[in-house]
Scaffold this motif. Structure first.
Motif, mmCIF file in Angstrom:
data_model
loop_
_atom_site.group_PDB
_atom_site.id
_atom_site.type_symbol
_atom_site.label_atom_id
_atom_site.label_comp_id
_atom_site.label_asym_id
_atom_site.label_seq_id
_atom_site.Cartn_x
_atom_site.Cartn_y
_atom_site.Cartn_z
ATOM 1 N N GLY A 257 33.965 35.348 42.415
ATOM 2 C CA GLY A 257 33.467 36.435 41.577
ATOM 3 C C GLY A 257 33.195 37.699 42.343
ATOM 4 O O GLY A 257 33.441 38.805 41.864
ATOM 5 N N LEU A 258 32.722 37.559 43.588
ATOM 6 C CA LEU A 258 32.482 38.740 44.416
ATOM 7 C C LEU A 258 33.787 39.416 44.803
ATOM 8 O O LEU A 258 33.894 40.644 44.815
ATOM 9 N N LEU A 259 34.800 38.626 45.126
ATOM 10 C CA LEU A 259 36.086 39.208 45.506
ATOM 11 C C LEU A 259 36.759 39.897 44.331
ATOM 12 O O LEU A 259 37.489 40.874 44.515
ATOM 13 N N VAL A 260 36.529 39.410 43.108
ATOM 14 C CA VAL A 260 37.080 40.080 41.931
ATOM 15 C C VAL A 260 36.477 41.478 41.784
ATOM 16 O O VAL A 260 37.173 42.454 41.477
ATOM 17 N N ASP A 261 35.172 41.597 42.028
ATOM 18 C CA ASP A 261 34.534 42.914 41.957
ATOM 19 C C ASP A 261 35.048 43.859 43.037
ATOM 20 O O ASP A 261 35.003 45.082 42.867
ATOM 21 N N LEU A 262 35.525 43.294 44.152
ATOM 22 C CA LEU A 262 36.029 44.104 45.261
ATOM 23 C C LEU A 262 37.548 44.203 45.252
ATOM 24 O O LEU A 262 38.161 44.468 46.290
ATOM 25 N N SER A 263 38.161 43.990 44.095
ATOM 26 C CA SER A 263 39.619 43.947 44.027
ATOM 27 C C SER A 263 40.249 45.289 44.360
ATOM 28 O O SER A 263 41.217 45.357 45.133
ATOM 29 N N ARG A 264 39.738 46.369 43.812
ATOM 30 C CA ARG A 264 40.335 47.688 44.065
ATOM 31 C C ARG A 264 40.218 48.103 45.535
ATOM 32 O O ARG A 264 41.215 48.522 46.135
ATOM 33 N N PRO A 265 39.032 48.021 46.140
ATOM 34 C CA PRO A 265 38.977 48.372 47.568
ATOM 35 C C PRO A 265 39.856 47.480 48.438
ATOM 36 O O PRO A 265 40.485 47.970 49.391
ATOM 37 N N ALA A 266 39.929 46.195 48.124
ATOM 38 C CA ALA A 266 40.751 45.294 48.927
ATOM 39 C C ALA A 266 42.232 45.650 48.820
ATOM 40 O O ALA A 266 42.961 45.640 49.824
ATOM 41 N N LEU A 267 42.696 45.969 47.619
ATOM 42 C CA LEU A 267 44.096 46.351 47.454
ATOM 43 C C LEU A 267 44.398 47.654 48.180
ATOM 44 O O LEU A 267 45.468 47.817 48.789
ATOM 45 N N PRO A 304 47.195 44.087 37.970
ATOM 46 C CA PRO A 304 46.009 43.286 37.653
ATOM 47 C C PRO A 304 45.056 43.219 38.837
ATOM 48 O O PRO A 304 45.278 43.836 39.886
ATOM 49 N N GLN A 305 44.000 42.448 38.662
ATOM 50 C CA GLN A 305 43.064 42.251 39.752
ATOM 51 C C GLN A 305 43.729 41.490 40.887
ATOM 52 O O GLN A 305 44.744 40.820 40.712
ATOM 53 N N LEU A 306 43.129 41.601 42.064
ATOM 54 C CA LEU A 306 43.796 41.149 43.275
ATOM 55 C C LEU A 306 44.064 39.651 43.258
ATOM 56 O O LEU A 306 45.105 39.200 43.755
ATOM 57 N N ASP A 307 43.157 38.853 42.716
ATOM 58 C CA ASP A 307 43.375 37.405 42.724
ATOM 59 C C ASP A 307 44.560 37.022 41.845
ATOM 60 O O ASP A 307 45.392 36.182 42.221
ATOM 61 N N LEU A 309 47.033 39.084 41.004
ATOM 62 C CA LEU A 309 48.214 39.660 41.636
ATOM 63 C C LEU A 309 48.694 38.799 42.797
ATOM 64 O O LEU A 309 49.904 38.620 42.989
ATOM 65 N N ALA A 310 47.761 38.242 43.563
ATOM 66 C CA ALA A 310 48.147 37.384 44.692
ATOM 67 C C ALA A 310 48.826 36.111 44.206
ATOM 68 O O ALA A 310 49.831 35.663 44.777
ATOM 69 N N VAL A 311 48.300 35.509 43.138
ATOM 70 C CA VAL A 311 48.924 34.302 42.587
ATOM 71 C C VAL A 311 50.324 34.611 42.073
ATOM 72 O O VAL A 311 51.274 33.830 42.282
ATOM 73 N N TRP A 312 50.501 35.744 41.411
ATOM 74 C CA TRP A 312 51.819 36.124 40.891
ATOM 75 C C TRP A 312 52.817 36.329 42.033
ATOM 76 O O TRP A 312 53.965 35.882 41.953
ATOM 77 N N ILE A 313 52.397 37.006 43.106
ATOM 78 C CA ILE A 313 53.294 37.235 44.241
ATOM 79 C C ILE A 313 53.661 35.918 44.910
ATOM 80 O O ILE A 313 54.839 35.682 45.261
ATOM 81 N N LEU A 333 50.377 33.622 33.526
ATOM 82 C CA LEU A 333 50.586 33.955 32.110
ATOM 83 C C LEU A 333 49.543 34.982 31.646
ATOM 84 O O LEU A 333 49.859 35.899 30.877
ATOM 85 N N LEU A 334 48.317 34.862 32.119
ATOM 86 C CA LEU A 334 47.292 35.822 31.747
ATOM 87 C C LEU A 334 47.548 37.184 32.367
ATOM 88 O O LEU A 334 47.169 38.202 31.826
ATOM 89 N N ALA A 335 48.184 37.205 33.544
ATOM 90 C CA ALA A 335 48.501 38.483 34.182
ATOM 91 C C ALA A 335 49.602 39.194 33.460
ATOM 92 O O ALA A 335 49.695 40.400 33.510
#
Length: 335
Positions: A257-267, A304-307, A309-313, A333-335
């Protein structure tokens, strides 16, 4: 109107009768068409809209908030509240652009990186201290829930007093935990440090094939990247933006949950790190252009959010490189 005339005038009377019937039929047809038109008009005015005007206004505010990285746009907000959020939003891009084009241009790069890192830590710590000092006075009167849904009504807050506990908590919501606060400080410092190497106008001009001068195209690209920095950094100080692609529930206190909130800075860090390392010039220009278009892509839900996007890649690599099954997973599928 019927004509009854016998003898030699019978044919003329029959023709007149047919003309009278046709005229009466046309009158009735015109009346039916008028009634149908009026009925259709009544139906059109009585049909409920797909989305109400209040929800449409809320949707516009949410889209603007998502574009800006989580800036609050609530009904009843005063000009002071908007100005305060604007200052918080503008500070990181202005600091990064100033350090990248003034300090680094006149001295060693290490000095600019150190100043940027200290500035990133100071920004998060300062606003956290302001929030703590103001909100601790009214801890009992403020709810613990945060409004993060797209169509959730806002709490009624009096924005006339900017330093009131309820106003401060709405503009600067508390971090979920100490780990969340530490991660926000680390990401803030890392973003500003890397932005110093990315937003330098001379470096951008060289990556675009120029002679390392302050060309208008390089300045425009640096400005767009700075706007992306503001959109990604605001969630580290205030509330993270409401993403249109956030369909999966994440425990807000867990690491996921914390990494989802930090998705934009991480990307943003992942895209800017190769530029600072020193890849070939076309690669640096492409990564900067990709960064410049991130805010509208985040708003439209294309990125999408980083998590997710990472699964899709990873699934694309499994299918196209390693010959795996093309059947998508639930996050894809949700992405």
């Amino acid at each position: 109107l019927k004509f009854k005339v016998g003898g030699a005038h019978g044919a003329a009377a029959a023709g007149a009768n047919k003309l009278s019937d046709a005229f009466a039929l046309s009158i009735r047809s015109w009346e039916h068409m008028k009634m149908a038109h009026e009925g259709d008009h009544v139906l059109r005015t009585n049909v409920a809209p797909i989305i109400s005007s209040e929800k449409a206004s809320l949707l516009r505010r949410q889209l603007t908030s998502t574009l800006l990285g989580g800036v609050k746009l609530m009904p009843g907000m005063t000009a002071k509240a908007h100005i305060a959020q604007g200052i918080i939003w503008v500070l990181p891009p202005v600091l990064a652009m100033t350090i990248a084009n003034l300090v680094v241009h006149q001295g060693p790069d290490q000095v600019g990186f150190v100043i940027a890192g200290i500035s990133g830590v100071a920004l998060c710590c300062f606003f956290e201290l302001v929030r703590f000092s103001v909100c601790r006075r009214g801890r009992q009167e403020m709810p613990d829930t945060q409004q993060r849904s797209w169509f959730t009504d806002y709490d009624e807050i009096d924005f006339s007093k900017l330093l009131a506990p309820s106003t401060c908590r709405a503009l600067l919501p508390p971090k979920r935990s100490w780990l969340h606060l530490v991660l926000c400080v680390v990401f803030s410092a890392s973003l500003l440090v890397i932005a110093v190497g990315v937003l330098n106008v001379q470096s951008i001009d060289r990556d675009l094939g120029g002679q390392g001068e302050a060309s208008p195209g390089a300045a425009a690209l640096a400005l767009l990247c700075a706007l992306a920095l503001g959109s990604a950094h605001f969630g580290l100080v205030g509330a993270p933006p409401t993403e249109p692609t956030a369909h999966l529930y994440r425990d807000p206190l867990s690491l996921g949950g914390l990494l989802v909130d930090l998705s934009r800075p991480a990307l943003l860090l992942l895209l800017w790190a190769p530029v600072v390392v020193g890849l070939p010039r076309p690669v640096g220009a492409v990564l900067r252009l990709a960064t410049a278009v991130l805010p509208p892509l985040w708003t439209l839900g294309i990125v999408p959010q980083l998590d997710i996007l990472a699964v899709w890649i990873l699934e694309q690599l499994e299918v196209h490189i390693f010959g795996g099954s093309p059947m998508p997973s639930d996050p894809r599928l949700l992405a």
